[in-house]
Design a protein around this motif. Structure first.
Motif, PDB file in Angstrom:
ATOM      1  N   GLU A 196       0.851  -1.183   0.000  1.00  7.98           N
ATOM      2  CA  GLU A 196       0.000   0.000   0.000  1.00  7.98           C
ATOM      3  C   GLU A 196       0.889   1.236   0.000  1.00  7.98           C
ATOM      4  OE1 GLU A 196      -2.223   0.523   3.683  1.00  7.98           O
ATOM      5  OE2 GLU A 196      -0.795  -0.773   4.737  1.00  7.98           O
ATOM      6  N   LEU A 197       0.296   2.390  -0.293  1.00  9.27           N
ATOM      7  CA  LEU A 197       1.045   3.646  -0.401  1.00  9.27           C
ATOM      8  C   LEU A 197       0.480   4.689   0.552  1.00  9.27           C
ATOM      9  CD1 LEU A 197       2.997   5.670  -1.937  1.00  9.27           C
ATOM     10  CD2 LEU A 197       1.074   6.074  -3.489  1.00  9.27           C
ATOM     11  N   LEU A 198       1.376   5.447   1.191  1.00  6.80           N
ATOM     12  CA  LEU A 198       0.979   6.573   2.022  1.00  6.80           C
ATOM     13  C   LEU A 198       1.783   7.799   1.606  1.00  6.80           C
ATOM     14  CD1 LEU A 198      -0.598   7.699   4.485  1.00  6.80           C
ATOM     15  CD2 LEU A 198       1.364   7.047   5.901  1.00  6.80           C
ATOM     16  N   VAL A 199       1.073   8.899   1.326  1.00 10.19           N
ATOM     17  CA  VAL A 199       1.704  10.168   0.954  1.00 10.19           C
ATOM     18  C   VAL A 199       1.370  11.184   2.044  1.00 10.19           C
ATOM     19  CG1 VAL A 199       1.905  11.990  -0.777  1.00 10.19           C
ATOM     20  CG2 VAL A 199       1.423   9.627  -1.492  1.00 10.19           C
ATOM     21  N   GLU A 200       2.406  11.746   2.681  1.00  6.53           N
ATOM     22  CA  GLU A 200       2.225  12.765   3.713  1.00  6.53           C
ATOM     23  C   GLU A 200       2.674  14.117   3.168  1.00  6.53           C
ATOM     24  OE1 GLU A 200       2.729  11.164   8.075  1.00  6.53           O
ATOM     25  OE2 GLU A 200       4.530  10.683   6.919  1.00  6.53           O
ATOM     26  N   TYR A 213      -3.388   4.948  -0.332  1.00  7.53           N
ATOM     27  CA  TYR A 213      -3.878   4.117  -1.435  1.00  7.53           C
ATOM     28  C   TYR A 213      -3.714   2.643  -1.067  1.00  7.53           C
ATOM     29  CZ  TYR A 213      -3.805   8.479  -4.057  1.00  7.53           C
ATOM     30  OH  TYR A 213      -4.027   9.775  -4.479  1.00  7.53           O
ATOM     31  N   ALA A 214      -4.772   1.870  -1.266  1.00  3.76           N
ATOM     32  CA  ALA A 214      -4.819   0.478  -0.814  1.00  3.76           C
ATOM     33  C   ALA A 214      -3.806  -0.413  -1.524  1.00  3.76           C
ATOM     34  CB  ALA A 214      -6.221  -0.089  -0.990  1.00  3.76           C
ATOM     35  N   GLU A 215      -3.352   0.005  -2.702  1.00  2.00           N
ATOM     36  CA  GLU A 215      -2.351  -0.782  -3.422  1.00  2.00           C
ATOM     37  C   GLU A 215      -1.483   0.139  -4.260  1.00  2.00           C
ATOM     38  OE1 GLU A 215      -2.016  -4.914  -6.070  1.00  2.00           O
ATOM     39  OE2 GLU A 215      -3.951  -3.924  -5.805  1.00  2.00           O
ATOM     40  N   GLY A 235      -8.207   9.642   2.665  1.00  5.10           N
ATOM     41  CA  GLY A 235      -7.308  10.666   3.193  1.00  5.10           C
ATOM     42  C   GLY A 235      -7.927  12.034   3.287  1.00  5.10           C
ATOM     43  N   THR A 236      -7.066  13.049   3.473  1.00  2.00           N
ATOM     44  CA  THR A 236      -7.513  14.431   3.657  1.00  2.00           C
ATOM     45  C   THR A 236      -6.937  15.373   2.608  1.00  2.00           C
ATOM     46  OG1 THR A 236      -5.643  14.845   5.172  1.00  2.00           O
ATOM     47  CG2 THR A 236      -7.714  14.100   6.158  1.00  2.00           C
ATOM     48  N   ALA A 237      -6.108  14.837   1.695  1.00  2.00           N
ATOM     49  CA  ALA A 237      -5.426  15.698   0.720  1.00  2.00           C
ATOM     50  C   ALA A 237      -6.126  15.744  -0.627  1.00  2.00           C
ATOM     51  CB  ALA A 237      -3.984  15.202   0.516  1.00  2.00           C
ATOM     52  N   ASN A 238      -7.139  14.903  -0.820  1.00  2.47           N
ATOM     53  CA  ASN A 238      -7.808  14.677  -2.103  1.00  2.47           C
ATOM     54  C   ASN A 238      -6.891  13.866  -3.029  1.00  2.47           C
ATOM     55  OD1 ASN A 238     -10.153  16.117  -1.335  1.00  2.47           O
ATOM     56  ND2 ASN A 238      -9.153  18.052  -1.894  1.00  2.47           N
ATOM     57  N   ASP A 239      -7.491  13.175  -3.965  1.00  2.00           N
ATOM     58  CA  ASP A 239      -6.764  12.238  -4.814  1.00  2.00           C
ATOM     59  C   ASP A 239      -6.128  12.951  -6.003  1.00  2.00           C
ATOM     60  OD1 ASP A 239      -5.769  10.150  -6.258  1.00  2.00           O
ATOM     61  OD2 ASP A 239      -7.678   9.109  -6.535  1.00  2.00           O
ATOM     62  N   SER A 240      -4.821  13.146  -5.936  1.00  2.00           N
ATOM     63  CA  SER A 240      -4.090  13.789  -7.034  1.00  2.00           C
ATOM     64  C   SER A 240      -3.153  12.809  -7.746  1.00  2.00           C
ATOM     65  CB  SER A 240      -3.272  14.975  -6.504  1.00  2.00           C
ATOM     66  OG  SER A 240      -4.118  15.992  -6.015  1.00  2.00           O
ATOM     67  N   LYS A 297      -4.867  18.646  -6.324  1.00  2.00           N
ATOM     68  CA  LYS A 297      -6.238  18.611  -5.796  1.00  2.00           C
ATOM     69  C   LYS A 297      -6.335  19.219  -4.397  1.00  2.00           C
ATOM     70  CE  LYS A 297      -8.200  16.703  -9.349  1.00  2.00           C
ATOM     71  NZ  LYS A 297      -8.785  15.365  -9.338  1.00  2.00           N
ATOM     72  N   TYR A 298      -5.160  19.526  -3.816  1.00  2.79           N
ATOM     73  CA  TYR A 298      -5.149  20.276  -2.561  1.00  2.79           C
ATOM     74  C   TYR A 298      -5.075  21.764  -2.874  1.00  2.79           C
ATOM     75  CZ  TYR A 298      -3.446  22.344   1.783  1.00  2.79           C
ATOM     76  OH  TYR A 298      -3.282  23.148   2.884  1.00  2.79           O
TER      77      TYR A 298
END
Length: 314
Positions: A196-200, A213-215, A235-240, A297-298
């Motif tokens: 999975e993916l995490l963007v901070e 993202y789940a994958e 998430g809270t950033a919107n999907d970009s 998208k942010y």
């Protein structure tokens, strides 16, 4: 030893009593002396046996102490070795270490950060599969449950991310600061297991947001490291990132599937799609410019102060 002393005292008391009573006649006195001799011999034998047992116990305790000391030293040596390997910065260093030490790095490496039992964030030796060459990776072991391998980290602009294809393939920067892990490492990790993916993200006002993202997976260099898998967003950033799914990676010296020179136009490297909704490898600066580190998208074109991308095995 306490039981032994009690036996001796009781025996002496018994013998003393017998001797007093034996003063009445010579016959009984002789018998008492004979009985005392038997008891005395038995007590001497018992004393010898107890001494031998005590000596054996002392030897056993000494062996146990020595064994524990050796185990402690082995643990100290292993920890020292692990720290030395964490300081290695390149594949060349790892190869040299393996040759000089005679150690198979598979025995001290991890297939993923999630399978690393340590709860301390830091540098570790990664090796996703038996046939893969080991590499140095940074494991985030506390945020969002831990087990994350960081592959992009930006927070102060000290490292230039406007790089060529070879640098993005192999990785650049320092894990003690800003860095890009490398597309080849990312490909091998996501090919060996599902991730999975995490963007901070943070803006220059200090606002924090994230996209999960789940994958997540990317293809091989032969296919130009395309973003092959991207799971559902939360998430809270919107999907970009969705618009970039299926697109190949582009750098300033190698154009991807967008065929629009996006990397050159926006001073970055990414899975561009004529051109982007996100540009996290763009220019680090506090301004409104399409070349910046942007999560569209942010806030469109507004530069971000912090970006960290991580994957975790699922």
């Amino acid at each position: 030893m306490f039981a032994h002393k009690v036996i001796v005292l009781l025996a002496l008391a018994l013998c003393s009593t017998t001797i007093v009573r034996g003063t009445e006649t010579n016959g009984t006195n002789t018998f008492t002396e004979f009985a005392f001799g038997i008891i005395s011999n038995k007590l001497q034998t018992l004393q010898k046996q107890l001494s031998e047992m005590e000596f054996t116990m002392k030897q056993t305790n000494q062996k146990q102490t020595t064994l524990l000391a050796r185990l402690d030293q082995i643990n100290i040596d292993h920890e020292r070795m692990r720290k030395e390997m964490q300081q290695l910065a390149s594949k060349k260093d790892l190869d040299l270490f393996m040759i000089n030490s005679g150690i198979n790095l598979r025995s001290v490496s991890f297939p993923s950060c999630k399978k690393n039992p340590s709860k301390r964030s830091g540098k570790y030796i990664m090796q996703p599969a038996e046939t893969d060459e080991p590499f140095l990776g940074y494991c985030e072991q506390t945020a969002y449950g831990g087990g994350w391998l960081v592959f992009q980290y930006r927070y102060d602009g000290s490292v230039d991310f406007y790089r060529n294809w070879t640098e993005y393939r192999n990785g650049f920067g320092s894990m003690d600061g800003e860095f890009w892990l490398g597309l080849e490492h990312l490909h091998r990790m996501t090919s060996a297991a599902k991730h999975e993916l995490l963007v901070e993200l943070k803006d220059f006002d200090g606002s924090y947001m994230y996209a999960s993202y789940a994958e997540f997976a990317i293809g091989s260099e032969e296919d130009q490291y395309p973003l092959t898998k991207l799971g559902s967003y939360t998430g809270t950033a919107n999907d970009s990132l969705l618009v970039h799914k299926g697109k190949t990676f582009s750098t300033k010296d190698r154009e991807g599937s967008s065929n629009s020179s996006c990397a050159v136009l926006y001073k970055g490297a990414w899975w561009y799609a004529k051109c982007y909704d996100s540009n996290l490898n763009g220019v680090y600066r506090n301004s409104e410019n399409a070349e910046n580190i942007v999560w569209g998208k942010y806030k469109l074109k507004v530069g971000l102060a912090f970006s960290r991308m991580m994957i975790r095995e699922v």
